[in-house]
Design a protein around this motif. Structure first.
Motif, short mmCIF file in Angstrom:
data_model
loop_
_atom_site.label_atom_id
_atom_site.label_comp_id
_atom_site.label_asym_id
_atom_site.label_seq_id
_atom_site.Cartn_x
_atom_site.Cartn_y
_atom_site.Cartn_z
N GLN A 1 0.85 -1.19 0.00
CA GLN A 1 0.00 0.00 0.00
C GLN A 1 0.88 1.25 0.00
N ASP A 2 0.31 2.32 -0.53
CA ASP A 2 1.00 3.61 -0.50
C ASP A 2 0.43 4.45 0.62
N LEU A 3 1.33 5.17 1.30
CA LEU A 3 0.96 6.03 2.41
C LEU A 3 1.66 7.37 2.19
N THR A 4 0.98 8.47 2.51
CA THR A 4 1.57 9.80 2.39
C THR A 4 1.71 10.41 3.77
N ALA A 5 2.88 10.99 4.03
CA ALA A 5 3.14 11.72 5.27
C ALA A 5 3.46 13.16 4.92
N ALA A 6 2.96 14.09 5.70
CA ALA A 6 3.31 15.50 5.56
C ALA A 6 4.18 15.86 6.75
N VAL A 7 5.45 16.16 6.49
CA VAL A 7 6.41 16.46 7.55
C VAL A 7 7.15 17.75 7.19
N THR A 8 7.86 18.31 8.14
CA THR A 8 8.61 19.54 7.85
C THR A 8 9.79 19.25 6.94
N ARG A 9 10.23 20.28 6.23
CA ARG A 9 11.43 20.14 5.39
C ARG A 9 12.63 19.79 6.25
#
Length: 139
Positions: free
Chosen positions: A33-41
């Motif tokens: 499965q594909d998962l997306t994370a939003a994290v800081t640069r």
């Protein structure tokens, strides 16, 4: 290091898309499965995240919502299909273990929500996780 976060999903980075302050990181989980994370640069730089980097995606059980079918027209990026393999009902809350290809997730939802969804061991569900609620760890 031992963590209290129940959901620790192994995978590897498939894409890093940096923005001004935040980045989206796409991960292929062990089950495909594909998962997306939003994290800081800064997190991307400090963790050395590039395509192929092995990571663990960490998600608190209280940040996992459940649906009985895929949801269209929703901003939540991560919709992971699975099957309820354990359901524990308390006075106010329910703990739901979801087995999916390559792993397991635990969701903590209200007892009323579990009842409204008609959940039982063997139910097919979709685990919904906002990308901003996914943290990443490297070894």
């Amino acid at each position: 290091m031992t963590l209290s976060i129940r959901n620790q999903l192994p995978g590897s980075v498939t894409e890093v898309r940096p923005g001004e302050a935040m980045a989206t990181v796409k991960i292929r989980l062990a089950g495909g499965q594909d998962l997306t994370a939003a994290v800081t640069r800064e997190a991307v730089q400090e963790l050395g995240l590039t395509v192929g980097t092995p990571v663990s995606a960490l998600v608190k059980s209280t940040e996992v919502s459940l649906s009985t079918s895929r949801v269209e027209g929703l901003s939540i990026r991560n919709q992971l299909p699975g099957t309820v393999t354990r359901l524990t009902l308390g006075e106010a809350m329910a703990t739901v273990q979801v087995t999916m290809d390559g792993g397991e997730l635990t969701a903590a939802i209200t007892k009323d929500a579990a009842g409204d969804l008609g959940l039982f061991v063997g139910s097919d569900v979709i685990a919904l996780i906002k990308s901003t609620e996914v943290s990443l760890a490297t070894a």
